[in-house]
Design a protein around this motif. Structure first.
Motif, PDB file in Angstrom:
ATOM      1  N   UNK A 111       0.795  -1.188   0.212  1.00  0.00           N
ATOM      2  CA  UNK A 111       0.134   0.035   0.042  1.00  0.00           C
ATOM      3  C   UNK A 111       0.926   1.560   0.030  1.00  0.00           C
ATOM      4  N   UNK A 112       1.966   1.234   0.690  1.00  0.00           N
ATOM      5  CA  UNK A 112       2.835   2.629   0.807  1.00  0.00           C
ATOM      6  C   UNK A 112       3.805   2.394  -0.473  1.00  0.00           C
ATOM      7  N   UNK A 113       4.012   1.338  -0.903  1.00  0.00           N
ATOM      8  CA  UNK A 113       4.605   1.730  -2.508  1.00  0.00           C
ATOM      9  C   UNK A 113       3.337   1.949  -3.577  1.00  0.00           C
ATOM     10  N   UNK A 114       2.375   1.557  -3.731  1.00  0.00           N
ATOM     11  CA  UNK A 114       1.352   2.075  -4.357  1.00  0.00           C
ATOM     12  C   UNK A 114       1.240   3.448  -4.240  1.00  0.00           C
ATOM     13  N   UNK A 115       1.142   3.864  -3.114  1.00  0.00           N
ATOM     14  CA  UNK A 115       0.852   5.447  -2.905  1.00  0.00           C
ATOM     15  C   UNK A 115       2.144   6.378  -3.670  1.00  0.00           C
ATOM     16  N   UNK A 116       3.249   5.594  -3.480  1.00  0.00           N
ATOM     17  CA  UNK A 116       4.389   6.370  -3.654  1.00  0.00           C
ATOM     18  C   UNK A 116       4.523   6.345  -5.461  1.00  0.00           C
ATOM     19  N   UNK A 117       4.279   5.225  -5.736  1.00  0.00           N
ATOM     20  CA  UNK A 117       4.632   4.717  -7.344  1.00  0.00           C
ATOM     21  C   UNK A 117       3.627   3.664  -7.836  1.00  0.00           C
ATOM     22  N   UNK A 118       2.576   3.976  -8.306  1.00  0.00           N
ATOM     23  CA  UNK A 118       1.462   3.054  -8.589  1.00  0.00           C
ATOM     24  C   UNK A 118       1.880   2.075  -9.712  1.00  0.00           C
TER      25      UNK A 118
END
Length: 332
Positions: A111-118
Motif C-alpha cells: 500500500x505504501x509503495x502504491x501510494x508512492x509509485x502506483x
C-alpha cells in the motif's frame, strides 16, 4: 561470395554474443537498482515499514523470511504464495503454509509503495526485499537484492505440497529438492540457517518426541535432554504451542542454529539430517561459525532467481492477494 573481412567480423560478432548469452540468461532480467528511475524510494520505503513492524512485532521476522523461501520453491519467486484462494485452493491454504504469518505486513508495504509509485513494484520483489530487511533488522548480514520480478497469476495448494520439503525430510530428499531448483548442497545447509530466527508449532516435530517409529519412542538422533525439555513444552496432540527453533536467540539472526544442530538439538528431522551428509556436516561443525554471514547472502540471492517472471511475463498486482481483473476475465 561474402568477403573474408566481413565474414571474419561476423564470426567475431557471433563469438561475442555467445560469450554474453550465459551472463544474460543467468541474470534472468533481474538487476540491482531496477527501480532506481521508476520508483527511486522503493527500497527505502520497504526498510522504513519493516523497521516499524519488527520494532513492535519481532516474532514476525522468521515467518516473513520463510515466506520468501515458500514462494520461490513453488512456481518460482513470483509472489504466488500471497494470492487468496478463489476457484481453487491457493498455495497459502496448503498445509505446509498454514503456519505462515505476516500477510498483512506485505499488504501494508504494498500500500505504501502504491501510494508512492502506483503499479510499479511487484509483490514478488516486495517479498525478496522484506526477507533481506528482516535479516538486517535482526542483526544479520546485508546484501543487494536484484529486482525486476513480476507477479504470477497461478497459485495452487497442490504445487505447494509437491514442492516444499517437509520438516521430516531426510538428507537425500532435501538434496534432491534443492537440486531440482538449481541449488546445490552448500545452498541447502546455508539456507537451513534461516531457522536461526522464528518459531515452530509442536505438531511439526512432536512425532520425534512421542512416536518416532510408531512404538511410542523418541528419535534417537535428538539429544535426550532436549527431548525432555521439549516434552515439557509440547504435550501430545498440542497444536497451538510455539517453540523457538534456535532457543535463546530466536529473534536474532546469528550462528546459534548451527550450534544447536551440532549438539543434536536441531528441532526438525530436516535439521538433524544435516549431520548425515559429509558436506553439510562439515559446514555445520567447521565452517558456519566463520562463513555463515558471508555465505547466506550468496545463497538467498541465488534462491531469489528461481523461476522468475521478467519483462512482459506475469503482471504487477495492485493488491498482492488478488490477480488483476483483466486476468480473471481472460481465464474464465
Amino acid at each position: 561470395m561474402v568477403p573474408k573481412v566481413v565474414f571474419s567480423f561476423f564470426l567475431n560478432f557471433v563469438a561475442i554474443l555467445v560469450l554474453l548469452l550465459p551472463q544474460t540468461a543467468d541474470a534472468q532480467g533481474l538487476k540491482i537498482g531496477f527501480y532506481s528511475k521508476t520508483c527511486p524510494k522503493a527500497e527505502a520505503i520497504v526498510l522504513q515499514e519493516m523497521t516499524e513492524v519488527i520494532k513492535v512485532a519481532p516474532s514476525l521476522s522468521g515467518p516473513l523470511l520463510r515466506m520468501h523461501f515458500h514462494d520461490c520453491f513453488v512456481m518460482g519467486c513470483d509472489g504466488s504464495i500471497l494470492l487468496n484462494s478463489s476457484k481453487n485452493t491457493a498455495e497459502k491454504d496448503a498445509p505446509p503454509n498454514l503456519s505462515l504469518r505476516g500477510y498483512a505486513v506485505i499488504d501494508r508495504v504494498k500500500a505504501k509503495l502504491e501510494k508512492s509509485c502506483k503499479g510499479i513494484v511487484s509483490c514478488a520483489d516486495i517479498l525478496a526485499l522484506v526477507a533481506r530487511d528482516v535479516v538486517r533488522l535482526t542483526n544479520g548480514p546485508f546484501w543487494q537484492v536484484p529486482t525486476g520480478r513480476r507477479d504470477g497469476n497461478v497459485s495452487q495448494a497442490s504445487d505447494a505440497l509437491a514442492n516444499l520439503p517437509p520438516p521430516i525430510a531426510n538428507i537425500s530428499s532435501l538434496k534432491a529438492s534443492f537440486s531440482s531448483k538449481g541449488l546445490n548442497t552448500k545452498d541447502l545447509v546455508v539456507l537451513a540457517g534461516s531457522h536461526t530466527i522464528g518459531t515452530s508449532h509442536c505438531t511439526s516435530f512432536s512425532n520425534r518426541l512421542y512416536n518416532f517409529t510408531g512404538k511410542g519412542d523418541s528419535d534417537p538422533a535428538l539429544d535426550k535432554n532436549y527431548v525432555a525439555a521439549l516434552k515439557k513444552k509440547c504435550k501430545p496432540n498440542d497444536a497451538t504451542t510455539l517453540v523457538q527453533m534456535d532457543p535463546g536467540s530466536s529473534k536474532s539472526f546469528d550462528n546459534g542454529y548451527f550450534t544447536q544442530v551440532s549438539k543434536r538439538r536441531g528441532l526438525f528431522q530436516s535439521d538433524s539430517a544435516l549431520l548425515q551428509d559429509p558436506q553439510t556436516k562439515d559446514y555445520v561443525l567447521n565452517k558456519a561459525s566463520t562463513s555463515f554471514f558471508k555465505d547466506f547472502p550468496v545463497s538467498i540471492v541465488k534462491m531469489g532467481k528461481i523461476g522468475v517472471l521478467t519483462g512482459n511475463k506475469g503482471e504487477i498486482r495492485q493488491h498482492c492477494a488478488l490477480v488483476k481483473l483483466i486476468i480473471i476475465m481472460h481465464s474464465s
